[in-house]
Design an enzyme around this catalytic site. Sequence first.
Site, PDB file in Angstrom:
ATOM      1  N   ARG A 272     -24.839  12.450  19.650  1.00 39.44           N
ATOM      2  CA  ARG A 272     -24.702  11.150  18.972  1.00 39.44           C
ATOM      3  C   ARG A 272     -23.474  10.394  19.441  1.00 39.44           C
ATOM      4  NH1 ARG A 272     -25.830  13.573  12.974  1.00 39.44           N
ATOM      5  NH2 ARG A 272     -28.054  13.095  12.871  1.00 39.44           N
TER       6      ARG A 272
ATOM      7  N   GLU B 257      -9.824  -1.509  12.043  1.00 37.44           N
ATOM      8  CA  GLU B 257     -10.490  -2.369  11.052  1.00 37.44           C
ATOM      9  C   GLU B 257     -10.307  -3.864  11.324  1.00 37.44           C
ATOM     10  OE1 GLU B 257      -8.746  -1.650   7.194  1.00 37.44           O
ATOM     11  OE2 GLU B 257      -6.740  -2.169   7.879  1.00 37.44           O
TER      12      GLU B 257
ATOM     13  N   ARG C 233     -23.649   6.958  14.573  1.00 39.02           N
ATOM     14  CA  ARG C 233     -23.233   7.127  13.171  1.00 39.02           C
ATOM     15  C   ARG C 233     -21.794   6.618  12.992  1.00 39.02           C
ATOM     16  NH1 ARG C 233     -26.808  10.693  10.527  1.00 39.02           N
ATOM     17  NH2 ARG C 233     -28.785  10.260  11.559  1.00 39.02           N
TER      18      ARG C 233
ATOM     19  N   GLN D 161      -6.411   8.113   5.059  1.00 40.51           N
ATOM     20  CA  GLN D 161      -5.272   8.012   5.985  1.00 40.51           C
ATOM     21  C   GLN D 161      -3.945   7.801   5.270  1.00 40.51           C
ATOM     22  OE1 GLN D 161      -6.848   5.322   9.529  1.00 40.51           O
ATOM     23  NE2 GLN D 161      -8.020   5.028   7.661  1.00 40.51           N
TER      24      GLN D 161
ATOM     25  N   ASP E   5       0.583   1.245   9.120  1.00 39.91           N
ATOM     26  CA  ASP E   5       0.114   0.363  10.207  1.00 39.91           C
ATOM     27  C   ASP E   5       1.110   0.288  11.373  1.00 39.91           C
ATOM     28  OD1 ASP E   5      -1.921  -0.159   8.431  1.00 39.91           O
ATOM     29  OD2 ASP E   5      -1.079  -2.056   7.741  1.00 39.91           O
TER      30      ASP E   5
ATOM     31  N   GLY F 109       0.841  -1.200   0.000  1.00 38.66           N
ATOM     32  CA  GLY F 109       0.000   0.000   0.000  1.00 38.66           C
ATOM     33  C   GLY F 109       0.874   1.247   0.000  1.00 38.66           C
TER      34      GLY F 109
ATOM     35  N   GLY G 213      -5.140  -0.223   9.832  1.00 37.56           N
ATOM     36  CA  GLY G 213      -4.141  -0.771  10.746  1.00 37.56           C
ATOM     37  C   GLY G 213      -3.969  -2.273  10.583  1.00 37.56           C
ATOM     38  N   ARG G 214      -4.809  -2.838   9.692  1.00 39.57           N
ATOM     39  CA  ARG G 214      -4.773  -4.282   9.463  1.00 39.57           C
ATOM     40  C   ARG G 214      -4.951  -5.036  10.786  1.00 39.57           C
ATOM     41  NH1 ARG G 214      -4.013  -5.998   4.039  1.00 39.57           N
ATOM     42  NH2 ARG G 214      -1.859  -5.370   3.825  1.00 39.57           N
TER      43      ARG G 214
ATOM     44  N   THR H   3       4.995   1.704   6.383  1.00 40.81           N
ATOM     45  CA  THR H   3       3.584   1.322   6.492  1.00 40.81           C
ATOM     46  C   THR H   3       2.879   2.248   7.470  1.00 40.81           C
ATOM     47  OG1 THR H   3       1.977  -0.291   7.282  1.00 40.81           O
ATOM     48  CG2 THR H   3       4.181  -0.560   8.137  1.00 40.81           C
TER      49      THR H   3
END
Length: 473
Positions: free
Chosen positions: A288, A348, A397, A405, A253, A136, A296-297, A251
């Site tokens: 909310r 994630e 939300r 990012q 991450d 990436g 971040g894998r 990375t």
Amino acid sequence: MRTLARGHVAALRSLERHGRARRRPHDDTSAVARAGDDERDPAAVGGELENCASRRQRRRAWRPCGGGRERESEGRDPCGEHPHDLQAPGRRVRNVHPPPPGSGRPPGVRGVSPFRSFAAGRHSSRVQVGILTGGGDCPGLNAVIRAVARRSLDRGYGVAGVRDGWLGLVEGRFEPLRAREISGILPRGGTIIGTTRTNPYRVERGVERVLESFRAHKLDALVAIGGEDTLGVAARLYEEHEFPVVGVPKTIDNDLSATDYTFGFDTAVWIATEAIDRLHTTAESHNRVMVVEVMGRHTGWIAVMSGIAGGADVILIPEQPMTVESACEEIRRRHRRGKDFSIVVVSEGYELTYESGEQRLVAEKARASDQFGHVRLGGVGDALAREIEERTGFETRVTVLGHVQRGGSPTPRDRVLATRYGLKAADLVHEGRFGRMAALHGDAIVDVSLQDATAELKTVPLEWYEVARAFFG
Ligand code: F6P
């Protein structure tokens, strides 16, 4: 490339003319120190030419994929794929060949000798350094390219950009990187030479083609800028083929071992923090719960750091899987204290975890995976927001930050780190210290073995999560 070929021929002719006594200049550790004097030192020129020949021999010694040691690796994940998408983070995920038993060589210095003095003494034919960016993209890639190229050009070397990561070496696609190509790229996001997630170990005759095109383009060394996948390939090529490669840890991450920080991470954290700040004001206005999904894998570095910096009320990361029930209770507790909005940061790779012990990794329906076996993550923010709204009754939300990012200009810190890494990588090449990676230890730029850097993921330690947790609820 033609210039280089001519240079080699000239160098060999000159050797025949001078008929200099052959020595093993790579045994002479002072060769590098004398580099500046070599211009007028005929002995050093002889040494350089000796190395030219020995380097060729080394290249011939490379075994293509499918032969020799490559065959020995059969039954040991020959494609380089690893199952860590299905594993808990922090486990060993790579199957890198150990150094040959009894070799007695310190790790990562196998490539020292021939290139070292060859490079140090050159002035007639040009050393060619390839630069590749894989995986990436990430802010700071261009800053590394600029630093490697600038220092190498200053030494009189030629520099070639390999197009689109390992794919460029598989297909033999290169472009020259001269002063004009690297001018003005320091603040630019992305990578001027392109990137892909190509794994040569998953491409037909991939490794063989990499070695062939490296030779055909008369490259002497490669700087591979990448994360665990790109550098995992570099480590394996070095181990199996003595491929003259050095690495630079990239990375967002920050999950590479053996370095304190990868470049690109600071920018991603900065972007995520800014987003959290902005979400605070709108969350507060509407009473909310705002769930922010960050990348971040399989590690939660971005989530933890941006969550701490942005004052998140709950942070969920793969390494410390807080249950959905506890997360909801933290939000309720906060609301009981009179706060009627909350910010939840979720990484994630967090698996929805329940008190029952059930765990669910949310990945894209197609479960598309790349050539390194990674599933495409994403969607946990939505799933978590649904759970929070149903269980607490608070309007919730979601914001998925995604590739924002990775985009745009690097922070000053990343520009500086990337620049220091690039200079170090160029110096490792100059010294012929292959199989090494530039790394940050404290405030110092050091080098570590590629094997150490890619053997396992660097996960968020509990102490860091405890800092975040002190502000939950
Ligand atoms: O490794 C960097 C990263 O941005 C991860 O955080 C993320 O999971 C992945 O790459 C996304 O990859 P792609 O750009 O292929 O969607």
